[in-house]
Design an enzyme around this catalytic site. Sequence first.
Site, short mmCIF file in Angstrom:
data_model
loop_
_atom_site.label_atom_id
_atom_site.label_comp_id
_atom_site.label_asym_id
_atom_site.label_seq_id
_atom_site.Cartn_x
_atom_site.Cartn_y
_atom_site.Cartn_z
CB SER A 119 -1.06 -0.10 1.07
OG SER A 119 -1.47 1.39 1.30
CG HIS A 171 -4.14 -1.60 -1.66
ND1 HIS A 171 -5.29 -2.26 -2.02
CD2 HIS A 171 -4.55 -0.86 -0.68
CE1 HIS A 171 -6.27 -1.77 -1.10
NE2 HIS A 171 -5.98 -1.07 -0.56
CG ASP A 226 -5.46 2.35 0.96
OD1 ASP A 226 -6.41 1.87 0.71
OD2 ASP A 226 -4.65 1.96 1.81
CG MET A 250 -8.42 7.25 2.89
SD MET A 250 -7.32 7.30 4.35
CE MET A 250 -6.61 5.63 4.36
CG HIS A 307 -9.68 0.30 -0.48
ND1 HIS A 307 -8.96 0.27 1.07
CD2 HIS A 307 -10.71 0.47 -0.07
CE1 HIS A 307 -10.14 0.11 1.63
NE2 HIS A 307 -11.09 0.07 1.07
CG MET A 332 -11.14 3.34 2.26
SD MET A 332 -10.11 3.33 3.69
CE MET A 332 -8.59 3.31 2.25
CG MET A 338 -11.43 -2.58 5.31
SD MET A 338 -10.13 -2.00 4.60
CE MET A 338 -9.16 -1.02 5.77
CG ASP A 397 -5.67 -2.69 3.71
OD1 ASP A 397 -4.69 -2.60 4.18
OD2 ASP A 397 -6.18 -1.75 3.07
#
Length: 222
Positions: free
Chosen positions: A8, A33, A35, A37, A66, A68, A137, A175
């Site tokens: 990540s 990966h 993330d 947010m 991913h 979020m 998660m 994750d």
Amino acid sequence: MNHLIAPSILAADFANLQRDLEMINKSDADWVHVDIMDGMFVPNISFGFPVVNAAKKHATKPLDVHLMIVDPDRYLKAFKDAGAAGITVHYEACPHLHRTIQAIKELGCKAGVALNPHTPVTLLQDIIADLDLVLIMSVNPGFGGQKFIDNTYKKLKDLKELSRQKNPGLFIEVDGGVDQHNITKLVDAGANVLVAGSSVFSSADPATTIAHLKYPEKLLQS
């Protein structure tokens, strides 16, 4: 053991992102990966399209994005255009989940659904056959470096059984708090994609750490 490793880049050195991506390229990792947010769905803000675009320019391995974020449907095409090979949305953020999954697939991306620690696997009964990936998660989303939640093992086993019944080719991703101490137990419970952030990028030799996560049996033999 036959599993994939997805470092990540949330835990990478943002001032040296190209360097860290080139390390991943040369390592035993399989995916990158990413993330995303928004400060609303989770209490943190990471990065958006410019960073994903930059990562795509330097990464030779697929970008596992991913989301979020609230209302992810607004941005699916933009993340595809930025370089996402797979897009994972949160069950908790999608009131019309089937429609969102179909939209991701129509873009030509792998479609995934993430579950927060409190969300049971049984809620995926009616959608799992349409998914390429489910992300469990193992910490509360929003920040790296959190303590692993032990109930994750049960959720992975439940998901593996549901996958066996309805979607045997499913990627089962985990994750949060993944490191050399729990990787064998996670894979035994059903995970076949392991996201690792802090354990990789806080180590003295990230590439070696990735190799140990990919081939833990070699570490045991050494």
